[in-house]
Design an enzyme around this catalytic site. Structure first.
Site, short mmCIF file in Angstrom:
data_model
loop_
_atom_site.label_atom_id
_atom_site.label_comp_id
_atom_site.label_asym_id
_atom_site.label_seq_id
_atom_site.Cartn_x
_atom_site.Cartn_y
_atom_site.Cartn_z
N GLU A 214 -99.13 60.29 114.35
CA GLU A 214 -98.10 59.30 114.60
C GLU A 214 -98.27 58.67 115.98
OE1 GLU A 214 -93.22 58.94 114.55
OE2 GLU A 214 -94.15 60.87 115.04
N GLY B 131 -86.93 64.98 117.04
CA GLY B 131 -87.82 64.72 118.16
C GLY B 131 -89.27 64.89 117.77
N SER B 132 -90.09 65.27 118.73
CA SER B 132 -91.53 65.37 118.50
C SER B 132 -91.90 66.62 117.72
CB SER B 132 -92.26 65.40 119.85
OG SER B 132 -91.97 66.63 120.53
N ARG C 175 -94.24 68.64 118.59
CA ARG C 175 -94.45 69.67 119.61
C ARG C 175 -93.13 70.35 119.96
NH1 ARG C 175 -96.80 68.59 125.74
NH2 ARG C 175 -96.62 70.75 126.48
N GLY C 176 -92.08 69.55 120.18
CA GLY C 176 -90.78 70.11 120.51
C GLY C 176 -90.19 70.91 119.37
N GLY C 177 -90.28 70.36 118.16
CA GLY C 177 -89.71 71.05 117.00
C GLY C 177 -90.39 72.37 116.72
N GLU D 174 -86.41 67.44 112.49
CA GLU D 174 -87.06 66.21 112.01
C GLU D 174 -88.07 65.83 113.07
OE1 GLU D 174 -86.46 61.68 112.21
OE2 GLU D 174 -84.64 62.59 111.40
N LYS E 130 -77.12 70.12 123.33
CA LYS E 130 -77.97 69.94 124.49
C LYS E 130 -78.28 68.44 124.56
CE LYS E 130 -81.89 69.86 127.02
NZ LYS E 130 -82.69 68.61 127.27
N CYS F 254 -87.96 56.84 113.39
CA CYS F 254 -88.74 57.87 112.70
C CYS F 254 -89.21 57.39 111.34
CB CYS F 254 -87.91 59.15 112.56
SG CYS F 254 -86.21 58.87 112.07
#
Length: 509
Positions: free
Chosen positions: A392, A241-242, A244-246, A265, A184, A302
């Site tokens: 972060e 990514g973030s 929230r996304g993970g 991650e 994606k 990161c």
């Protein structure tokens, strides 16, 4: 190479049937051609079905054929030449040197995995022979190998358009393991993704592999990613990514009829612990090096060193004076997207508004599309009382925590969440103190380093780019280095199999 804005499914260009979007040049906010059409649920299902059909064939390819495929992808990326470099610069605002370096890293890790595949050790082949004479029960013939999990969904990262994107570490390690991959693409750099995706598709065809071995999907929102993770044919996920996304993807994966691993991650502030004698002897030098690391790539790594922990004293004063001077002269930098830039500014403003925090240094102003570096400080007591100070801030922002003594420093470290990296700055007189805290640090981070900063991640068999939650969803894994292949494998034991029925790798014991 002309960009079409199409999906890549089954080795062919397929026009997406969902909403269209365009890349935005982050340096000036202008829209770029062509438009990219998102995939529908039906198109996601088509890519997943083809990947599932390809899986039993691809997972049993010879090690040599799989290694050649990885090398063909590497050569295809290099063959894109300046078309790839220029498009990536336009879509990310990153300088040419950074893009060329990242391309070299991407090609290098593909070749490293080709070498790992040829070596074959990742299969973990084991043979425990039968013993018919053993009493009271005869011992069976047992053979073991690692097998690929199945099709893998990979999410391109915003901050690494090549090395953690379409043909980056997640894709390379999954392909090496024998897994078809559906990527994606990140909506911030769709053109870069399309160019690399075409190079992968061409390598699939050139190597005579099933067309479902690789697919590339676009989407400006979340629907495609959510549908991919929920599809029963997808057996693992790679994400950078973030938090929230993970965690959103982890929730979808855990609620499936057959839950699957999500290797995400997500979040790390990468503490740097400065010991007193190192500061007394080299505080100014460490301060300058810290400023360079903090502002590298606009802080969009990161592994960016976002937290400094030190015992108050003359050495810390020298560090702060040096870091302040360097940061005050630092130029504002274009960030990857307008959204990332806005989030950074909000994070900096939140730190500046905290009653227990004071600003130490700020960089030079820039345009509306650029972000300014900032450095803050607080006390250990305030840091321990305010967990929000651990959040972060993705960008070139840092926070210094002043500790009164070693005991207070230890309590600050104990309060931390899981991290990707922790750096120690020591000299010979600090070794005893550092050794006492080392066991604690091993519980907190996947990589520990001395007298440096974690922003450079070497692609190596000995590298760990992972760490306890929330740095990653699974602290036992790494997304960089050859150990990354083990995320997409599982062991299978074969008991009392006739030789003719055994998989080829197990027949020659």
């Amino acid at each position: 190479m002309t960009l079409s804005g199409d999906l890549l499914i089954g080795g062919a260009n397929v026009r997406g049937a969902a909403a269209t979007f365009s890349a935005i040049n982050p340096a000036n906010g202008t829209s770029m051609e062509p438009s990219f059409a998102g995939a529908t649920k039906e198109q996601v299902e088509k890519a997943a079905a083809l990947a599932w059909d390809a899986f039993p064939l691809y997972k049993e390819t010879s090690l040599e054929d799989r290694a050649r495929f990885l090398e063909a992808v590497a050569e295809g990326i290099l063959a894109l030449g300046d078309d790839l470099v220029l498009r990536a610069i336009e879509e990310t605002g990153l300088p040419r040197g950074r893009i060329e370096g990242e391309r070299a890293r991407t090609v290098g890790q593909l070749r490293l995995f080709a070498k790992e595949v040829r070596d074959g050790r990742f299969q973990e082949l084991r043979f425990d022979p039968a013993d018919a004479e053993r009493k009271p029960v005869a011992k069976p013939d047992l053979r073991l190998r690692n097998v690929a999990l199945g099709p893998v969904a990979v999410f391109g990262a915003s901050n690494f358009p090549l090395a953690f994107s379409v043909a980056g570490g997640d894709t390379a390690s999954a392909i090496a393991a024998g897994c078809p991959v559906i990527v994606k693409a990140h909506s911030a750099h769709p053109g870069t993704s399309a160019l690399v995706g075409k190079a992968v598709v061409n390598a699939v065809a050139a190597c005579g592999l099933p067309s479902g071995t690789f697919a590339l999907l676009f989407d400006a929102g979340f629907e495609v990613g959510q549908a991919l993770v929920a599809d029963h044919r997808i057996r693992a996920v790679g994400f950078t990514g973030s938090r929230r996304g993970g965690t959103a993807l982890m929730k979808i994966a855990s609620e499936r009829k057959q839950p699957i691993p999500v290797y995400a991650e997500m979040s790390s502030i990468n503490p740097v612990i400065l010991y007193p004698n190192a500061l007394l002897s080299s505080g100014a030098d460490i301060g300058r090096s810290f400023a360079s690391s903090l502002t590298l790539g606009a802080g969009q790594f990161c592994t960016n060193p976002g937290l400094i922990i030190a015992i108050d004293g003359a050495g810390l004063a020298a560090f702060i004076e040096s870091a302040t001077a360097a940061l005050s002269e630092s130029q504002a930098q274009t960030m990857l997207t307008g959204g990332i830039c806005d989030a950074y500014r909000k994070g900096v403003a939140k730190l500046a508004a905290a009653s227990s925090v004071s600003r130490v240094a700020i960089g030079k102003d820039g345009t509306s599309h650029q972000a300014t570096a900032a450095l803050f400080e607080t006390t250990a007591a305030a840091f321990l009382a305010n967990p929000e100070l651990q959040e972060e801030v993705f960008g070139a922002a840092g926070l210094i925590v002043r500790c009164q003594d070693e005991e207070e420093l230890r309590r600050v470290v104990e309060s931390l969440e899981g991290q990707l990296t922790i750096a120690l700055h020591v000299d010979a007189k600090d070794v005893v103190a550092a050794s006492q805290i080392l066991p604690q640090l091993e519980l907190l981070a996947g990589r520990l380093l001395v007298n440096g900063f974690g922003t450079g991640v070497e692609v190596s068999p000995a590298m760990v780019h992972g760490g306890p939650y929330p740095a990653t969803s699974d602290g036992r894994s790494t997304s960089v280095g050859t150990l990354a292949i083990y995320r997409f494998l599982r062991p299978v034991s074969y008991q009392d199999f006739p030789v003719d029925l055994l998989p080829a790798p197990l027949k020659n014991f």
